[in-house]
Design an enzyme around this catalytic site. Structure first.
Site, PDB file in Angstrom:
ATOM      1  N   SER A 151      61.641  12.499  43.875  1.00 51.32           N
ATOM      2  CA  SER A 151      62.222  11.104  44.013  1.00 51.32           C
ATOM      3  C   SER A 151      62.844  11.257  45.409  1.00 51.32           C
ATOM      4  O   SER A 151      63.514  12.177  45.800  1.00 51.32           O
ATOM      5  CB  SER A 151      63.623  10.606  43.032  1.00 51.32           C
ATOM      6  OG  SER A 151      63.123  10.741  41.781  1.00 51.32           O
ATOM      7  N   SER A 199      60.589  19.902  39.488  1.00 50.19           N
ATOM      8  CA  SER A 199      59.348  19.872  38.983  1.00 50.19           C
ATOM      9  C   SER A 199      57.940  20.128  39.577  1.00 50.19           C
ATOM     10  O   SER A 199      57.814  19.997  40.871  1.00 50.19           O
ATOM     11  CB  SER A 199      59.204  18.276  38.062  1.00 50.19           C
ATOM     12  OG  SER A 199      60.221  17.966  37.669  1.00 50.19           O
ATOM     13  N   GLU A 236      63.366  13.838  24.474  1.00 53.86           N
ATOM     14  CA  GLU A 236      62.899  15.195  23.367  1.00 53.86           C
ATOM     15  C   GLU A 236      63.720  16.764  23.635  1.00 53.86           C
ATOM     16  O   GLU A 236      64.062  17.220  22.806  1.00 53.86           O
ATOM     17  CB  GLU A 236      61.560  15.345  23.173  1.00 53.86           C
ATOM     18  CG  GLU A 236      60.555  14.122  22.490  1.00 53.86           C
ATOM     19  CD  GLU A 236      60.637  13.233  23.398  1.00 53.86           C
ATOM     20  OE1 GLU A 236      60.440  12.979  24.505  1.00 53.86           O
ATOM     21  OE2 GLU A 236      60.481  11.918  22.658  1.00 53.86           O
ATOM     22  N   GLU A 286      73.124  16.478  36.561  1.00 56.77           N
ATOM     23  CA  GLU A 286      72.335  15.409  36.741  1.00 56.77           C
ATOM     24  C   GLU A 286      72.294  14.544  35.445  1.00 56.77           C
ATOM     25  O   GLU A 286      72.534  13.112  35.637  1.00 56.77           O
ATOM     26  CB  GLU A 286      71.047  16.022  36.731  1.00 56.77           C
ATOM     27  CG  GLU A 286      69.739  14.790  36.817  1.00 56.77           C
ATOM     28  CD  GLU A 286      68.371  15.360  36.934  1.00 56.77           C
ATOM     29  OE1 GLU A 286      68.239  16.738  36.996  1.00 56.77           O
ATOM     30  OE2 GLU A 286      67.590  14.472  37.384  1.00 56.77           O
ATOM     31  N   GLN A 345      65.163  16.353  45.230  1.00 55.06           N
ATOM     32  CA  GLN A 345      65.263  17.986  44.299  1.00 55.06           C
ATOM     33  C   GLN A 345      63.926  18.249  44.082  1.00 55.06           C
ATOM     34  O   GLN A 345      63.171  17.798  43.332  1.00 55.06           O
ATOM     35  CB  GLN A 345      66.037  17.288  43.005  1.00 55.06           C
ATOM     36  CG  GLN A 345      66.104  18.461  41.893  1.00 55.06           C
ATOM     37  CD  GLN A 345      66.803  17.760  40.780  1.00 55.06           C
ATOM     38  OE1 GLN A 345      67.769  17.064  40.826  1.00 55.06           O
ATOM     39  NE2 GLN A 345      66.620  18.139  39.450  1.00 55.06           N
TER      40      GLN A 345
HETATM   41  C1  LIG Z   1      61.131   8.329  37.776  1.00 56.65           C
HETATM   42  C2  LIG Z   1      61.132   9.701  37.950  1.00 56.65           C
HETATM   43  C3  LIG Z   1      61.792  10.587  38.785  1.00 56.65           C
HETATM   44  C4  LIG Z   1      61.967  11.782  38.978  1.00 56.65           C
HETATM   45  N1  LIG Z   1      62.365  12.408  39.821  1.00 56.65           N
HETATM   46  C5  LIG Z   1      62.323  13.996  39.866  1.00 56.65           C
HETATM   47  C6  LIG Z   1      62.998  14.582  41.049  1.00 56.65           C
HETATM   48  O1  LIG Z   1      63.493  14.001  41.907  1.00 56.65           O
HETATM   49  N2  LIG Z   1      62.739  15.754  40.980  1.00 56.65           N
HETATM   50  C7  LIG Z   1      62.068  16.581  39.993  1.00 56.65           C
HETATM   51  O2  LIG Z   1      62.027  17.831  40.376  1.00 56.65           O
HETATM   52  N3  LIG Z   1      61.588  15.971  38.977  1.00 56.65           N
HETATM   53  C8  LIG Z   1      61.683  14.840  38.797  1.00 56.65           C
HETATM   54  N4  LIG Z   1      60.868  14.111  37.887  1.00 56.65           N
HETATM   55  C9  LIG Z   1      60.280  14.801  36.938  1.00 56.65           C
HETATM   56  C10 LIG Z   1      60.996  14.855  35.725  1.00 56.65           C
HETATM   57  O3  LIG Z   1      61.846  15.951  35.520  1.00 56.65           O
HETATM   58  C11 LIG Z   1      59.665  15.409  34.579  1.00 56.65           C
HETATM   59  O4  LIG Z   1      58.661  14.597  34.671  1.00 56.65           O
HETATM   60  C12 LIG Z   1      60.138  15.782  33.270  1.00 56.65           C
HETATM   61  O5  LIG Z   1      60.973  16.835  33.272  1.00 56.65           O
HETATM   62  C13 LIG Z   1      59.197  15.708  32.181  1.00 56.65           C
HETATM   63  O6  LIG Z   1      58.038  16.619  32.550  1.00 56.65           O
HETATM   64  P1  LIG Z   1      56.484  16.350  32.444  1.00 56.65           P
HETATM   65  O7  LIG Z   1      56.477  15.023  33.203  1.00 56.65           O
HETATM   66  O8  LIG Z   1      55.817  17.568  32.873  1.00 56.65           O
HETATM   67  O9  LIG Z   1      56.309  15.969  30.873  1.00 56.65           O
HETATM   68  P2  LIG Z   1      55.871  17.044  29.589  1.00 56.65           P
HETATM   69  O10 LIG Z   1      56.751  18.251  29.719  1.00 56.65           O
HETATM   70  O11 LIG Z   1      54.368  17.356  30.105  1.00 56.65           O
HETATM   71  O12 LIG Z   1      56.089  16.243  28.332  1.00 56.65           O
HETATM   72  C14 LIG Z   1      55.296  15.376  27.937  1.00 56.65           C
HETATM   73  C15 LIG Z   1      55.950  14.857  26.453  1.00 56.65           C
HETATM   74  O13 LIG Z   1      55.846  16.270  25.672  1.00 56.65           O
HETATM   75  C16 LIG Z   1      57.263  16.140  25.116  1.00 56.65           C
HETATM   76  N5  LIG Z   1      57.492  17.552  25.054  1.00 56.65           N
HETATM   77  C17 LIG Z   1      57.681  18.558  26.142  1.00 56.65           C
HETATM   78  N6  LIG Z   1      57.934  19.694  25.521  1.00 56.65           N
HETATM   79  C18 LIG Z   1      58.347  19.726  24.286  1.00 56.65           C
HETATM   80  C19 LIG Z   1      59.119  20.184  23.349  1.00 56.65           C
HETATM   81  N7  LIG Z   1      59.462  21.689  23.619  1.00 56.65           N
HETATM   82  N8  LIG Z   1      59.347  19.908  22.220  1.00 56.65           N
HETATM   83  C20 LIG Z   1      59.301  18.341  21.918  1.00 56.65           C
HETATM   84  N9  LIG Z   1      58.476  17.571  22.816  1.00 56.65           N
HETATM   85  C21 LIG Z   1      57.981  18.137  24.121  1.00 56.65           C
HETATM   86  C22 LIG Z   1      57.865  15.682  26.145  1.00 56.65           C
HETATM   87  O14 LIG Z   1      59.353  15.263  25.603  1.00 56.65           O
HETATM   88  C23 LIG Z   1      57.125  14.473  26.679  1.00 56.65           C
HETATM   89  O15 LIG Z   1      57.286  13.276  25.811  1.00 56.65           O
HETATM   90  C24 LIG Z   1      60.969  12.551  37.870  1.00 56.65           C
HETATM   91  C25 LIG Z   1      60.452  12.087  36.669  1.00 56.65           C
HETATM   92  C26 LIG Z   1      60.435  10.658  36.622  1.00 56.65           C
HETATM   93  C27 LIG Z   1      59.911   9.871  35.735  1.00 56.65           C
END
Ligand SMILES: Cc1cc2nc3c(=O)[nH]c(=O)nc-3n(C[C@H](O)[C@H](O)[C@H](O)COP(=O)(O)OP(=O)(O)OC[C@H]3O[C@@H](n4cnc5c(N)ncnc54)[C@H](O)[C@@H]3O)c2cc1C
Lengths: 374, 400
Positions: B155, B123, B370, B238, B120
């Protein structure tokens, strides 16, 4: 596993509508609040309405005994609505727990009076006890017995016509019934006045033996499992209504130029609460359906007991949490007599201890799921 | 329970499942390869019984999936291990069946037979929670679309044959409106996958660099600009896929209960209550998922499905943390921090330390807890949306 359908049936929804409209018209929150100012508020019209007119006293009585022969799922729906309204009705104590004992012990004459709504019965055990054991002395001689002792905090003993006494366990179990006139029930002011407690004293009280031995023990176990399931449904009703009140309120109340429901800190707490309340609802429905399947001979009592402990321990905590959160989100208004939150909190907190608090129920559950301490 | 001694009448839908299972069993021979056997199951509508006939389904209610699985087991039909194509099964397939044209739907069979492993590509470094901010460009040309950009945390990209991809086709409109949804061949020139080492030591996810990747026009799902709407179908699926579907005492709770049973020396009354409390919590959330799947008997999961994902993340983290405490000094032993790129991963495999570390991702992957709470508050409970400064601004004018 039998496929358990978790969606409401049409019969249940009809039942829900009729009990909800009855309680809305006969037991609104102002009426419930009046019980705190005057414990002797007349509830006879309400009693007649639910027990006789709607026939809820006969709900769990089999059709052979002129009852409605309803399922436990249906009784759970009624209980949920009672919780939603914090209604002061003797459904749980009389129509569920006492009636189940009487039906299972073949006490036909008592069953008939209870089913007709002519008489109410209470089981004389402390409200907080995890079992129905009365802890009194019962000396039997054939069909009759003499009862001595005091039982503190009996649910809805004041105003009951019959007091059912349970003594001993296993093959030594005796279940007997004492006419209210032959015992003394002293109601006290209760944290939750919508379900009053009384200290009950038996002094050489004459009793009729309803059952003894293994049959009596089985009846007690059945009444406990069914009672716990029905109580959990009430707790879910309290939780759901508390949640609904909070949700409505935070959508309207404005501070700092916006509704308080638009603040993320509040939204996230509501999301967590919604999840917990929804899960409680699902666990309660599941337990009630499994208990119904057990009644129909399609499921074991062990499974019904396990599910009742899951639902009971979960819903009791969620109900208190929901009422506390709802109160907090109402701010100062939450602390006032005028808003009904206090009724829900008092009911939730009292219900939390009935038939054993959540930790006691988890202790009972542990061996059933093979997670034991020793 | 006592299904065995009770003669139950089958519904028409159940009967259809039973007939399909019998026909598939009759058509399966011992000489067939696993892939051929899976193909037979697909052709008889047993891949996902709620999908339409021809797409690997029978067009029956979603709630019959478990029934179908039971019937298949009884008939000796082994379904493919979903863990080796999690994204194909959980996210790509339901999105493709909802939005794909006939040609695109042909991939469904290959997802089921494990010939085509999916990943997928959603991100990006600048678009995590704020997925609608993806900057990867898809520019229309004669042959289809030319893709340029960088994805992250993908992933299984290292094992994948195909991807579902969200990319920007229009920068003149606000961010939600300019996205489109594609299928991408992971073996195409210009796709570069680099393992990203994780807290557990291994690299389960990756960075993916897309440089002048040419994809045919027929690889777009739906219409240009529909990318956000289609992504939501994927994300709702998902969350249901992550959150639901365990039997009683399945998943993490099974592991931790076993640890309790196997280690009497570490038992403690307070930890005991905590464990039983979590057992109840997991059971309640299982019932809720079960009820939800009955409610959604047909059709696509809605935002309520997010509840199961939120519960799953919270419970898994509490349980895996508790397990360390229930394991004495063994809880502090770790098996390997070697950088590996697993083909198949299991949340509950390996050791308590691994489970504890891996579970930390449960409240991040598939939408953070969140964001899930926002979704529940706004879309289920109808509370006001968060303040969005970028809602009506053309993507190209947003501060980057
Ligand atoms: C093990 C693993 C597998 C993954 N696999 C995939 C994959 O296969 N394909 C893919 O596309 N993505 C994948 N991801 C990515 C995942 O979808 C993102 O990491 C996730 O959506 C969070 O985005 P970020 O890491 O940019 O965090 P950020 O968006 O930067 O968030 C950081 C913190 O801020 C908080 N936050 C952000 N916005 C808000 C808001 N509006 N209100 C309150 N709190 C907020 C978040 O909850 C978090 O605690 C994977 C992630 C992990 C950990």
């Amino acid at each position: 596993m039998t496929d358990i359908d978790l969606l409401p049936s049409e019969i249940e929804e009809d039942l829900r509508d009729s009990i909800r409209s009855l309680l809305e018209s006969k037991s609104d929150s102002a009426f419930v609040a009046s019980l705190y100012d005057d414990p002797d508020t007349d509830t006879s019209a309400l009693d007649a309405a639910w027990a006789e007119e709607l026939g809820l006293a006969a709900l769990l009585v089999p059709e052979e005994l002129d009852g409605a022969g309803a399922t436990i799922s249906e009784a759970a729906v009624v209980s949920e609505e009672i919780g939603r309204a914090v209604a002061p009705v003797r459904f749980f104590s009389s129509a569920v727990v006492a009636t189940t004992l009487a039906v299972r012990l073949g006490a036909t004459e008592l069953v008939e009076r209870l089913a007709a709504g002519e008489a109410f019965a209470a089981v004389a055990c402390p409200a907080t006890s995890a079992t129905l054991d009365s802890g009194v002395t019962v000396v039997e001689s054939g069909e009759d017995a003499v009862v001595n002792g005091t039982v503190p905090g009996v649910i809805e003993a004041a105003g009951a016509d019959e007091l059912i006494v349970v003594s001993g366990s296993g093959d030594d179990t005796i279940v007997a019934s004492v006419a209210a006139a032959d015992a003394k029930a002293e109601a006290f002011l209760t944290l939750d006045q919508s379900r009053r407690l009384a200290d009950v004293t038996f002094a050489d009280a004459p009793a009729r033996v309803l059952g003894r031995g293994a049959q009596a023990a089985d009846a007690v176990r059945a009444a406990t499992v069914i009672g716990r399931t029905i109580l959990a449904a009430e707790q879910y009703g309290v939780a759901q209504r508390s949640f609904d009140l909070a949700l409505d309120y935070i959508k309207e109340r404005r501070q700092f130029g916006r509704t308080i429901g638009s603040y993320q800190a509040i939204k996230h707490r509501m999301a967590d609460l919604w999840l917990a309340v929804s899960q409680a609802g699902a666990a309660v429905t599941y337990a009630a359906r499994v208990a119904s399947a057990w009644q129909a001979g399609e499921e074991t009592i062990e499974e019904a007991e396990l599910c009742s402990l899951v639902a009971g321990s979960y819903a009791s905590t969620v109900a208190v949490n929901a009422a506390e959160e709802a109160l907090q989100m109402h701010g100062g208004n939450g602390m006032t007599w005028e808003f009904p939150l206090h009724l829900y909190l008092k009911r939730a907190k009292a219900d939390e201890l009935i038939l054993g608090h959540a930790a006691a129920q988890r202790r009972q559950l542990a061996p059933l799921i093979d997670i034991t301490l020793d | 329970m006592s299904t065995t001694d009770i003669e139950q009448e089958l519904t028409t839908e159940q009967q259809a499942v039973v007939d399909a299972v019998n026909a598939a069993a009759a058509a399966t021979t011992a000489e067939m390869s696993d892939q051929e056997k899976y193909g037979v199951q697909f052709d008889h509508g047993l891949a996902w019984v709620n999908f339409p006939v021809g797409d690997g389904g029978l067009g029956v209610s979603t709630s019959l999936r478990e029934f179908a699985a039971d019937q298949m087991t009884k008939a000796g039909l082994q379904p493919p291990p979903r863990g080796s194509n999690t994204i194909g099964f959980g996210m790509a397939a339901p999105t493709i069946v909802a939005y794909g044209n006939e040609e695109q739907r042909a991939v469904l069979r290959k997802i089921y037979t494990l010939e085509t492993i999916f990943c997928q590509l959603f991100s990006e470094p600048g678009a995590g929670s704020d997925l609608a901010a993806v900057a990867t460009r898809a520019v229309r040309n004669e042959d289809g679309y030319l893709i340029n950009g960088q994805k992250v945390w993908t992933s299984s990209a290292h094992n994948a044959d195909m991807a579902i991809l969200v990319a920007r086709t229009d920068t003149e409109v606000p961010k939600h409106q300019g996205l489109s949804y594609f299928l991408l061949d992971m073996h195409a020139p210009g796709v570069e996958v680099r393992g990203l080492r994780q807290i557990t030591g291994e690299a389960e996810f990756n960075e993916v660099f897309l440089t002048d990747v040419q994809i045919p026009a027929g690889y777009m799902l739906g219409e240009p600009g529909q990318g956000w709407k289609i992504s939501n179908t994927t994300l709702n699926n998902e969350r249901v896929a992550i959150g639901g579907g365990n039997p009683r005492e399945g998943g993490m709770i099974a592991q931790v209960a076993k640890t309790w049973r196997d280690n009497p020396e570490y038992r403690d009354p307070l930890l005991h209550d905590e464990l039983v409390r979590l057992w109840v919590e997991v059971e309640a959330s299982r019932m809720m998922s079960e009820r939800l799947s009955q409610k959604l008997a047909a059709g696509q999961p809605g935002p309520e499905g997010s509840g199961a994902k939120l519960a799953f993340a919270t419970n898994n983290q509490l349980l895996s943390g508790l397990e360390i405490a229930l394991s004495g000094v063994d809880g502090l032993r770790y098996d390997t921090y070697e950088m590996r790129r697993p083909v198949e991963h299991s949340m509950t495999g390996r050791i308590p330390g691994y489970r504890y570390l891996r579970a930390k991702g449960n409240s991040i992957e598939g939408g953070t807890s969140e964001i899930i709470r926002n979704i529940i508050a706004e879309r289920v409970l109808g509370l006001p949306g968060e303040h969005r400064v970028d809602k009506d601004v053309a993507f190209k004018d947003l501060p980057k």
